[in-house]
Design an enzyme around this catalytic site. Structure first.
Site, mmCIF file in Angstrom:
data_model
loop_
_atom_site.group_PDB
_atom_site.id
_atom_site.type_symbol
_atom_site.label_atom_id
_atom_site.label_comp_id
_atom_site.label_asym_id
_atom_site.label_seq_id
_atom_site.Cartn_x
_atom_site.Cartn_y
_atom_site.Cartn_z
ATOM 1 N N LYS A 4 2.216 11.698 40.190
ATOM 2 C CA LYS A 4 2.295 12.449 41.522
ATOM 3 C C LYS A 4 2.067 13.706 41.273
ATOM 4 O O LYS A 4 2.192 14.251 39.968
ATOM 5 C CB LYS A 4 3.744 12.262 41.884
ATOM 6 C CG LYS A 4 4.123 12.452 43.284
ATOM 7 C CD LYS A 4 3.693 10.951 44.127
ATOM 8 C CE LYS A 4 3.226 11.120 45.650
ATOM 9 N NZ LYS A 4 3.567 10.001 46.478
ATOM 10 N N ASP A 46 -0.424 12.486 50.502
ATOM 11 C CA ASP A 46 1.097 12.453 50.567
ATOM 12 C C ASP A 46 1.555 13.242 51.645
ATOM 13 O O ASP A 46 0.633 13.641 52.475
ATOM 14 C CB ASP A 46 1.912 12.614 49.349
ATOM 15 C CG ASP A 46 3.461 12.058 49.235
ATOM 16 O OD1 ASP A 46 3.510 10.654 49.269
ATOM 17 O OD2 ASP A 46 4.358 12.940 49.693
HETATM 18 P P1 NDP Z 1 2.652 13.355 56.746
HETATM 19 O O1 NDP Z 1 2.350 14.719 56.166
HETATM 20 O O2 NDP Z 1 1.647 12.784 57.372
HETATM 21 O O3 NDP Z 1 3.891 13.162 57.755
HETATM 22 C C1 NDP Z 1 4.916 13.549 57.438
HETATM 23 C C2 NDP Z 1 6.013 13.367 58.613
HETATM 24 O O4 NDP Z 1 7.551 13.480 58.221
HETATM 25 C C3 NDP Z 1 6.037 14.543 59.487
HETATM 26 O O5 NDP Z 1 6.076 14.127 60.945
HETATM 27 C C4 NDP Z 1 6.849 15.566 58.984
HETATM 28 O O6 NDP Z 1 7.398 16.639 60.211
HETATM 29 C C5 NDP Z 1 7.879 14.837 58.981
HETATM 30 N N1 NDP Z 1 8.630 15.321 57.655
HETATM 31 C C6 NDP Z 1 8.348 15.645 56.407
HETATM 32 N N2 NDP Z 1 9.329 16.671 55.718
HETATM 33 C C7 NDP Z 1 10.439 16.398 56.683
HETATM 34 C C8 NDP Z 1 11.726 16.908 56.483
HETATM 35 N N3 NDP Z 1 12.089 17.584 55.409
HETATM 36 N N4 NDP Z 1 12.507 16.676 57.553
HETATM 37 C C9 NDP Z 1 11.874 16.271 58.372
HETATM 38 N N5 NDP Z 1 10.860 15.642 58.664
HETATM 39 C C10 NDP Z 1 10.105 15.864 57.669
HETATM 40 O O7 NDP Z 1 3.083 12.676 55.610
HETATM 41 P P2 NDP Z 1 2.919 10.831 55.109
HETATM 42 O O8 NDP Z 1 3.174 10.096 56.488
HETATM 43 O O9 NDP Z 1 1.739 10.698 54.456
HETATM 44 O O10 NDP Z 1 4.337 10.697 54.494
HETATM 45 C C11 NDP Z 1 5.498 10.298 54.845
HETATM 46 C C12 NDP Z 1 6.363 9.622 53.786
HETATM 47 O O11 NDP Z 1 5.745 8.577 53.625
HETATM 48 C C13 NDP Z 1 6.533 10.752 52.523
HETATM 49 O O12 NDP Z 1 7.924 9.956 52.000
HETATM 50 C C14 NDP Z 1 5.646 10.014 51.653
HETATM 51 O O13 NDP Z 1 5.966 10.218 50.216
HETATM 52 C C15 NDP Z 1 5.494 8.624 51.821
HETATM 53 N N6 NDP Z 1 4.314 7.743 51.548
HETATM 54 C C16 NDP Z 1 3.012 8.059 52.210
HETATM 55 C C17 NDP Z 1 2.111 7.299 51.619
HETATM 56 C C18 NDP Z 1 0.680 7.639 52.036
HETATM 57 O O14 NDP Z 1 -0.038 6.692 52.245
HETATM 58 N N7 NDP Z 1 0.490 8.750 52.877
HETATM 59 C C19 NDP Z 1 2.497 6.230 50.817
HETATM 60 C C20 NDP Z 1 3.597 5.660 50.589
HETATM 61 C C21 NDP Z 1 4.509 6.428 50.990
HETATM 62 P P3 NDP Z 1 6.576 18.000 60.358
HETATM 63 O O15 NDP Z 1 5.285 17.643 60.580
HETATM 64 O O16 NDP Z 1 7.498 18.806 61.364
HETATM 65 O O17 NDP Z 1 6.735 18.588 58.726
HETATM 66 O O1 2IT Z 2 3.843 7.463 47.754
HETATM 67 C C1 2IT Z 2 2.598 6.996 47.760
HETATM 68 O O2 2IT Z 2 2.451 5.643 47.341
HETATM 69 C C2 2IT Z 2 1.353 7.549 48.312
HETATM 70 N N1 2IT Z 2 1.465 8.854 48.625
HETATM 71 C C3 2IT Z 2 0.029 6.938 48.077
HETATM 72 C C4 2IT Z 2 -0.413 7.254 46.657
HETATM 73 C C5 2IT Z 2 -1.769 6.710 46.515
HETATM 74 O O3 2IT Z 2 -2.482 6.850 45.236
HETATM 75 O O4 2IT Z 2 -2.451 6.117 47.384
#
Ligand code: NDP
Ligand code: 2IT
Length: 451
Positions: free
Chosen positions: A132, A172
């Site tokens: 990461k 992420d």
């Molecule tokens: P994005 O940046 O696309 O979206 C994040 C969302 O979460 C936004 O709506 C954001 O709001 C909100 N958010 C972030 N930080 C906070 C906080 N401290 N308090 C409240 N709301 C918050 O990220 P992703 O959708 O990609 O990721 C979301 C989660 O999923 C994370 O935990 C990530 O690690 C996990 N994840 C992502 C993967 C991927 O493929 N993208 C894979 C597996 C897990 P705002 O815009 O206001 O900050």
């Molecule tokens: O938390 C996660 O699994 C991710 N942000 C995706 C990682 C990846 O390599 O696609």
């Protein structure tokens, strides 16, 4: 619960050592503690793992890279951020995991994410190690050219530590298709190589269909599997989702496709409640709002005359299914009790570690189906693995082919959770995913000598 556990002292001693070696990294301690509680007893009961200190080795990153990221803002002022890459474990394949750009990023957050990633990637059954990275850079309010300059500067150092066979980052929080494009462009300029060094790439330059959708879709596929163990499904269910980013958007889309109704989404300013349901048309607006306009979720409430609750999380909204898809520790013990009181039947983590240990305990006690992120959000990295496979073949698979493989992987993870987590007539998904993820990594490490 802990007082009846004969391994309580072993876990405590283990965690004391982890805390001493990693001072102040509270999210990392939390993630390791959760795994230790189920894996330490398993190690003790299986002779080949005894005295091999495998979990202790897995909790120590193979390598941690920290670097300076200097860049100029639009006023010509010098700015400085810190960049990181945690190369956690390469027993099963190249380091693999996302990059997070958020002001809360520091070693403790990225080490927890890298640690979780090792088990998650193992569960996908694909040949992926765990890593990461990211930066404390805050993308909010930055111009397009500031984002590009930052990404270029970040990659100017990161490029020497990654490659398609060694370490393959992705997105992420704060890193989506736009950022991956800038990062990839800079890698290619410096390395003079067009390779699959990043995943989540645009379709025209080596990306995979379904990668944007994969985490959210996968989370809902997993939820369907969980509900099926109780003779039920998403169809007709009311669903509350936190976040409105990549994971939340596509979780909502899949819920709609399967006949459920999403009534809430959120961002860091608050949540919206739309009791009519956020249908595909409204969801399209959210995608435009968040991915193009880069606006705030409250604008949805203004447009569709829905409720906006500033400064609050959505867990007080009555629902059958809750999908926390925003960030770590966003759903605590009190929230879990409110969900229970409102009749919630299933919770699946789209985010990484969004539920606190107190929330886990409350779900367990209430027999609410609960899927930890390393199982239920593994679809994203799984399709990243499929993107790597397509890049190696220099081919692109169809949307249906990737989606079917994703669906099959999520079903398989559910089966593994059952295999290792079945107890007292129900599946303990925390135990099942921790042990199921651990076994492959541990066996590969044993086979590879003292690594
Ligand atoms: P994005 O940046 O696309 O979206 C994040 C969302 O979460 C936004 O709506 C954001 O709001 C909100 N958010 C972030 N930080 C906070 C906080 N401290 N308090 C409240 N709301 C918050 O990220 P992703 O959708 O990609 O990721 C979301 C989660 O999923 C994370 O935990 C990530 O690690 C996990 N994840 C992502 C993967 C991927 O493929 N993208 C894979 C597996 C897990 P705002 O815009 O206001 O900050
Ligand atoms: O938390 C996660 O699994 C991710 N942000 C995706 C990682 C990846 O390599 O696609």
């Amino acid at each position: 619960m802990a007082s009846k556990n004969p391994f309580e002292k072993t876990v405590k001693d283990f965690m004391r050592r982890v805390r001493r070696r990693n001072p102040g990294e509270k999210e990392f301690h939390q993630a390791v503690q959760e795994v230790a509680e189920t894996v330490i007893p398993f190690e003790a009961e299986h002779g080949k793992y005894v005295n091999q200190h495998l979990l202790e080795r897995i909790a120590e990153p193979e390598r941690v890279i920290m670097f300076r990221v200097p860049w100029f803002d639009d006023r010509g002022e010098y700015r400085i951020n810190r960049g990181f890459r945690i190369q956690m474990n390469s027993a099963l394949g190249p380091y693999k995991g996302g990059l997070r750009f958020h002001p809360s990023v520091y070693l403790g957050v990225l080490k927890f994410l890298a640690f979780e990633q090792v088990f998650k990637n193992s569960l996908t059954t694909l040949p992926l190690g765990g890593g990461k990275g990211g930066s404390d850079f805050d993308p909010k309010g930055k111009s397009e050219s500031e984002i590009m300059r930052f990404c270029q500067s970040f990659m100017t150092e990161l490029f020497r530590h990654i490659n398609a066979y060694g370490d393959v980052p992705a997105g992420d929080i704060g890193v989506g298709g736009r950022e991956i494009g800038y990062l990839f462009g800079q890698y290619k300029r410096i390395a003079n190589r067009f390779t699959g060094v990043l995943t989540g790439k645009g379709m025209m330059y080596g990306g995979s269909l379904i990668r944007p959708e994969a985490t959210g879709y996968g989370c809902v596929y997993f939820t369907e599997e969980m509900l099926a163990t109780r003779g039920s499904g998403i169809k007709g269910k009311t669903v509350v989702i936190s976040g409105s980013g990549n994971v939340a958007q596509y979780a909502a889309e899949k819920v709609n496709h399967l006949g459920g109704k999403v009534v809430a989404l959120s961002d860091s300013e608050g949540f919206i409640y739309d009791k009519q349901g956020i249908d595909d048309e409204k969801l399209n607006y959210i995608m435009f709002l968040k991915n193009e306009k880069r606006g705030r979720i409250r604008e949805y409430a203004e447009k569709y005359k829905a409720e906006f609750h500033a400064g609050k999380n959505p867990w007080g909204v009555k629902c059958h299914v809750a999908l926390p898809c925003a960030t770590e520790n966003e759903l605590d013990g009190k929230d879990a009790l409110i969900l229970k009181k409102n009749g919630c039947k299933a919770v699946a983590e789209g985010a990484n570690m969004p539920c606190t240990p107190e929330a886990h305990a409350a779900f367990h006690k209430a027999k609410i189906l609960f899927a930890p992120g390393k199982a239920s959000n593994a679809g994203g990295v799984a399709v990243s693995g499929l993107e790597m496979a397509q890049n190696s073949q220099r081919l692109s698979w169809s949307r249906d082919e990737v989606d079917q493989r994703l669906h099959e992987i999520m079903k398989r993870i559910h089966r593994v959770c059952k295999q290792y987590g079945y107890e007292n007539g129900q599946i303990n998904y925390v135990k099942g995913s921790n042990i199921g993820g651990f076994v492959k990594v541990a066996d590969a490490m044993l086979a590879q000598g003292l690594v």
